[in-house]
Design a protein around this motif. Structure first.
Motif, PDB file in Angstrom:
ATOM      1  N   GLY A   1       4.376 -14.638 -15.960  1.00 45.71           N
ATOM      2  CA  GLY A   1       4.157 -14.831 -17.389  1.00 45.71           C
ATOM      3  C   GLY A   1       3.184 -13.821 -17.932  1.00 45.71           C
ATOM      4  N   GLY A   2       2.792 -14.032 -19.184  1.00 46.09           N
ATOM      5  CA  GLY A   2       1.915 -13.084 -19.842  1.00 46.09           C
ATOM      6  C   GLY A   2       2.741 -11.976 -20.452  1.00 46.09           C
ATOM      7  N   PRO A   3       2.129 -11.223 -21.353  1.00 45.74           N
ATOM      8  CA  PRO A   3       2.877 -10.206 -22.081  1.00 45.74           C
ATOM      9  C   PRO A   3       3.285  -9.008 -21.224  1.00 45.74           C
ATOM     10  CG  PRO A   3       0.551 -10.193 -22.723  1.00 45.74           C
ATOM     11  CD  PRO A   3       0.746 -11.357 -21.806  1.00 45.74           C
ATOM     12  N   ALA A   4       2.706  -8.862 -20.020  1.00 43.56           N
ATOM     13  CA  ALA A   4       3.028  -7.670 -19.224  1.00 43.56           C
ATOM     14  C   ALA A   4       3.474  -8.042 -17.821  1.00 43.56           C
ATOM     15  CB  ALA A   4       1.826  -6.738 -19.176  1.00 43.56           C
ATOM     16  N   SER A   5       4.311  -9.088 -17.718  1.00 46.09           N
ATOM     17  CA  SER A   5       4.790  -9.456 -16.398  1.00 46.09           C
ATOM     18  C   SER A   5       5.811  -8.431 -15.905  1.00 46.09           C
ATOM     19  CB  SER A   5       5.395 -10.850 -16.394  1.00 46.09           C
ATOM     20  OG  SER A   5       6.495 -10.900 -17.248  1.00 46.09           O
ATOM     21  N   ARG A   6       6.228  -7.571 -16.801  1.00 48.06           N
ATOM     22  CA  ARG A   6       7.157  -6.503 -16.439  1.00 48.06           C
ATOM     23  C   ARG A   6       6.768  -5.243 -17.219  1.00 48.06           C
ATOM     24  NH1 ARG A   6      11.984  -6.410 -13.842  1.00 48.06           N
ATOM     25  NH2 ARG A   6      13.502  -4.968 -14.641  1.00 48.06           N
ATOM     26  N   VAL A   7       5.984  -4.390 -16.585  1.00 48.31           N
ATOM     27  CA  VAL A   7       5.558  -3.155 -17.238  1.00 48.31           C
ATOM     28  C   VAL A   7       6.596  -2.081 -16.939  1.00 48.31           C
ATOM     29  CG1 VAL A   7       3.762  -1.366 -17.333  1.00 48.31           C
ATOM     30  CG2 VAL A   7       3.116  -3.771 -17.065  1.00 48.31           C
ATOM     31  N   MET A   8       7.074  -1.418 -18.022  1.00 46.46           N
ATOM     32  CA  MET A   8       8.185  -0.484 -17.865  1.00 46.46           C
ATOM     33  C   MET A   8       7.689   0.967 -17.811  1.00 46.46           C
ATOM     34  SD  MET A   8      10.320  -2.895 -17.732  1.00 46.46           S
ATOM     35  CE  MET A   8      11.993  -2.272 -17.730  1.00 46.46           C
TER      36      MET A   8
ATOM     37  N   GLN B   1       8.511   6.625 -19.961  1.00 45.98           N
ATOM     38  CA  GLN B   1       9.497   7.569 -20.478  1.00 45.98           C
ATOM     39  C   GLN B   1      10.879   6.940 -20.647  1.00 45.98           C
ATOM     40  OE1 GLN B   1       8.813  10.565 -21.618  1.00 45.98           O
ATOM     41  NE2 GLN B   1       6.660  10.202 -21.137  1.00 45.98           N
ATOM     42  N   ASP B   2      11.056   5.743 -20.110  1.00 44.01           N
ATOM     43  CA  ASP B   2      12.354   5.082 -20.193  1.00 44.01           C
ATOM     44  C   ASP B   2      12.141   3.567 -20.118  1.00 44.01           C
ATOM     45  OD1 ASP B   2      14.806   3.886 -19.817  1.00 44.01           O
ATOM     46  OD2 ASP B   2      15.494   5.272 -18.269  1.00 44.01           O
ATOM     47  N   GLY B   3      12.199   2.935 -21.280  1.00 44.52           N
ATOM     48  CA  GLY B   3      11.858   1.521 -21.386  1.00 44.52           C
ATOM     49  C   GLY B   3      12.841   0.569 -20.717  1.00 44.52           C
ATOM     50  N   THR B   4      13.898   1.137 -20.121  1.00 42.13           N
ATOM     51  CA  THR B   4      14.842   0.255 -19.436  1.00 42.13           C
ATOM     52  C   THR B   4      14.573   0.213 -17.940  1.00 42.13           C
ATOM     53  OG1 THR B   4      16.454   2.016 -19.048  1.00 42.13           O
ATOM     54  CG2 THR B   4      16.656   0.808 -21.132  1.00 42.13           C
ATOM     55  N   LYS B   5      13.637   1.073 -17.471  1.00 45.83           N
ATOM     56  CA  LYS B   5      13.314   1.100 -16.038  1.00 45.83           C
ATOM     57  C   LYS B   5      11.901   0.590 -15.813  1.00 45.83           C
ATOM     58  CE  LYS B   5      14.357   5.543 -15.001  1.00 45.83           C
ATOM     59  NZ  LYS B   5      14.453   6.742 -14.246  1.00 45.83           N
ATOM     60  N   LYS B   6      11.689  -0.038 -14.672  1.00 44.77           N
ATOM     61  CA  LYS B   6      10.360  -0.530 -14.332  1.00 44.77           C
ATOM     62  C   LYS B   6       9.408   0.628 -14.072  1.00 44.77           C
ATOM     63  CE  LYS B   6       9.265  -2.816 -10.705  1.00 44.77           C
ATOM     64  NZ  LYS B   6       8.912  -3.692  -9.588  1.00 44.77           N
ATOM     65  N   MET B   7       8.130   0.455 -14.426  1.00 43.75           N
ATOM     66  CA  MET B   7       7.137   1.449 -14.014  1.00 43.75           C
ATOM     67  C   MET B   7       7.109   1.424 -12.490  1.00 43.75           C
ATOM     68  SD  MET B   7       3.103   1.914 -15.061  1.00 43.75           S
ATOM     69  CE  MET B   7       3.405   2.324 -16.779  1.00 43.75           C
ATOM     70  N   SER B   8       7.228   2.607 -11.881  1.00 42.39           N
ATOM     71  CA  SER B   8       7.414   2.620 -10.431  1.00 42.39           C
ATOM     72  C   SER B   8       6.545   3.661  -9.743  1.00 42.39           C
ATOM     73  CB  SER B   8       8.900   2.880 -10.146  1.00 42.39           C
ATOM     74  OG  SER B   8       9.051   3.486  -8.898  1.00 42.39           O
TER      75      SER B   8
ATOM     76  N   PRO C   1       0.818  -1.217   0.000  1.00 38.04           N
ATOM     77  CA  PRO C   1       0.000   0.000   0.000  1.00 38.04           C
ATOM     78  C   PRO C   1       0.848   1.262   0.000  1.00 38.04           C
ATOM     79  CG  PRO C   1       0.119  -0.871   2.214  1.00 38.04           C
ATOM     80  CD  PRO C   1       0.928  -1.798   1.346  1.00 38.04           C
ATOM     81  N   THR C   2       1.645   1.426  -1.042  1.00 37.88           N
ATOM     82  CA  THR C   2       2.408   2.671  -1.141  1.00 37.88           C
ATOM     83  C   THR C   2       1.721   3.541  -2.177  1.00 37.88           C
ATOM     84  OG1 THR C   2       3.859   1.403  -2.579  1.00 37.88           O
ATOM     85  CG2 THR C   2       4.627   1.777  -0.368  1.00 37.88           C
ATOM     86  N   ALA C   3       2.117   4.812  -2.247  1.00 33.91           N
ATOM     87  CA  ALA C   3       1.403   5.757  -3.105  1.00 33.91           C
ATOM     88  C   ALA C   3       1.379   5.312  -4.567  1.00 33.91           C
ATOM     89  CB  ALA C   3       2.058   7.129  -2.993  1.00 33.91           C
ATOM     90  N   ASN C   4       0.378   5.794  -5.297  1.00 33.80           N
ATOM     91  CA  ASN C   4       0.342   5.624  -6.752  1.00 33.80           C
ATOM     92  C   ASN C   4       0.285   4.177  -7.239  1.00 33.80           C
ATOM     93  OD1 ASN C   4       0.735   8.436  -6.982  1.00 33.80           O
ATOM     94  ND2 ASN C   4       2.954   8.165  -6.930  1.00 33.80           N
ATOM     95  N   ILE C   5      -0.737   3.463  -6.877  1.00 33.09           N
ATOM     96  CA  ILE C   5      -0.913   2.130  -7.452  1.00 33.09           C
ATOM     97  C   ILE C   5      -1.151   2.325  -8.961  1.00 33.09           C
ATOM     98  CG2 ILE C   5      -3.335   2.108  -6.653  1.00 33.09           C
ATOM     99  CD1 ILE C   5      -2.998  -0.947  -6.515  1.00 33.09           C
ATOM    100  N   HIS C   6      -0.439   1.549  -9.792  1.00 34.20           N
ATOM    101  CA  HIS C   6      -0.366   1.885 -11.214  1.00 34.20           C
ATOM    102  C   HIS C   6      -0.630   0.697 -12.140  1.00 34.20           C
ATOM    103  CE1 HIS C   6       3.539  -0.036 -11.213  1.00 34.20           C
ATOM    104  NE2 HIS C   6       3.937   0.760 -10.225  1.00 34.20           N
ATOM    105  N   LEU C   7      -0.521   0.993 -13.433  1.00 34.18           N
ATOM    106  CA  LEU C   7      -0.819  -0.008 -14.459  1.00 34.18           C
ATOM    107  C   LEU C   7       0.055  -1.259 -14.333  1.00 34.18           C
ATOM    108  CD1 LEU C   7      -2.535  -0.412 -17.075  1.00 34.18           C
ATOM    109  CD2 LEU C   7      -0.591   0.496 -18.358  1.00 34.18           C
ATOM    110  N   GLY C   8       1.285  -1.080 -13.887  1.00 35.99           N
ATOM    111  CA  GLY C   8       2.176  -2.224 -13.702  1.00 35.99           C
ATOM    112  C   GLY C   8       1.648  -3.159 -12.618  1.00 35.99           C
ATOM    113  N   ASN C   9       1.154  -2.579 -11.523  1.00 34.98           N
ATOM    114  CA  ASN C   9       0.550  -3.398 -10.468  1.00 34.98           C
ATOM    115  C   ASN C   9      -0.688  -4.117 -10.991  1.00 34.98           C
ATOM    116  OD1 ASN C   9       1.109  -0.491  -8.621  1.00 34.98           O
ATOM    117  ND2 ASN C   9       2.277  -2.351  -8.250  1.00 34.98           N
TER     118      ASN C   9
END
Ligand code: TRP
Length: 344
Positions: free
Chosen positions: A192-199, A202-209, A22-30
């Motif tokens: 698994g799945g196509p989005a097991s790692r959503v980036m 603005q920078d495709g080498t970093k995880k969406m955070s 429960p940290t701020a900004n739950i997002h599309l990656g979650n």
């Protein structure tokens, strides 16, 4: 010949456990990497979905915000389609077995195992001396979460793979050290799945955070329609047209990420998204992606807002969830105490 004994062999019981902080900004990656997958797995196995507030305080949290964010994650679970009649939705700190078992497992896990955890190294960076002991110990608490229920399957994002391996090592070490063969199962990650790692958009080498200062880097589950559209429009890409093959995505991380997000939301594969848009410009792909995101996310975010406008329903669900979780964890913890030799 009598083969009855073999045919009557009971299948090993299965159980799913997973958690979101429960940290701020739950997002599309979650959502795509975790919650959306929880929704489908709940139909296959008995499932517990936890809001892991004990994990959240491994870094400083504002107490008022922590409580609000705990409800927000619970709201996201419900709005995404986790059915509280079917699955157990609860808050980690409401079930004391997590903390109690974590202590026992702390005495099973080895320093060297934890020192290898890349997530700690990444989070702590140069400042490891100033991090909380809890942050270092985070993966042991995670093992306790899973093992408190003898969970066998753990749907998680790609980045949690190493923590799951540690949970398995801890389970096995407990079983051998205490001569309790087969007591804890070896929990398997469901990755698994196509989005097991959503980036990061603005920078495709970093995880969406959650913690990236740039809001444009992520889609929050509380973003309204206009914001979602704007963020996808501004998402970083490159000067080439849409790829002709999935192979091409390897060298184009931002595009790979957007294709993965599209595929996950459309419930298809990257291959089919690539086939659909091959050779087109981002002027065609980005609006299609934004439309799809709005179509899929708007009902969820709207439902979340409704749930959060009056906490009564969420709080009641979490209370029942804690009772149900506790009734599974307590007998297991009691056995652990017996095995370890605690006086009672
Ligand atoms: N560490 C997980 C994450 O950041 C959250 C988590 C805590 C978890 N305990 C867990 C996930 C137990 C699966 C099982 O995503």
């Amino acid at each position: 010949m009598n083969t009855q004994n073999e045919t009557e062999k009971k299948p090993r019981p299965t159980r799913v456990f997973s958690g979101v902080q429960p940290t701020a900004n739950i997002h599309l990656g979650n959502y795509l990497g975790a919650i959306k997958r929880f929704v489908s797995v709940q139909h296959e196995m008995e499932s517990l979905f936890c809001v892991v507030d004990l994990h959240a305080i491994t870094v400083p949290q504002d107490p008022k915000m922590l409580k609000a964010q705990t409800r927000e994650v619970a709201a996201a679970y419900l709005a995404a389609g986790i059915d509280p009649k079917k699955s157990i939705i609860f808050v980690q700190s409401n079930v004391s077995a997590h903390a109690e078992l974590a202590w026992v497992l702390n005495c099973v896990a080895r320093m060297g195992w934890l020192e290898r955890m890349t997530q700690f190294k990444d989070k702590a960076g140069e400042n490891s001396e100033r991090m909380s002991v809890g942050l270092f110990d985070y993966p042991v608490l995670m093992a306790a979460d899973i093992l408190a229920y003898k969970a066998t399957h753990v749907p998680v994002g790609d980045d949690q793979k190493q923590h799951l391996e540690l949970a398995r090592d801890i389970a096995q070490r407990f079983n051998t050290d205490f001569k309790a063969k087969g007591f804890f199962p070896s929990p398997e990650p469901l990755i698994g799945g196509p989005a097991s790692r959503v980036m990061n958009l603005q920078d495709g080498t970093k995880k969406m955070s959650k913690s990236d200062p740039a809001d444009l880097s992520r889609i929050n589950l509380t973003d309204d329609t206009d914001t979602i559209v704007r963020k996808f429009k501004k998402a970083r890409t490159d000067q080439f047209p849409m790829p002709e093959s999935v192979d091409e995505l390897k060298s184009r991380p931002e595009v790979d990420n957007l294709v993965g997000i599209y595929a996950a939301m459309a419930e298809t594969t990257k291959e089919s998204v690539v086939a659909q848009f091959a050779g087109q410009g981002f002027g065609a792909f980005k609006p299609a992606l934004a439309d799809l995101a709005v179509e899929k996310l708007a009902p969820i975010t709207e439902h979340m807002r409704r749930l959060m406008s009056d906490a009564t329903e969420i709080d009641a669900i979490l209370k029942v969830g804690a009772e149900r979780a506790n009734s599974i964890a307590q007998p297991i913890l009691k056995q652990v105490k017996e095995i370890v030799g605690f006086f009672n």
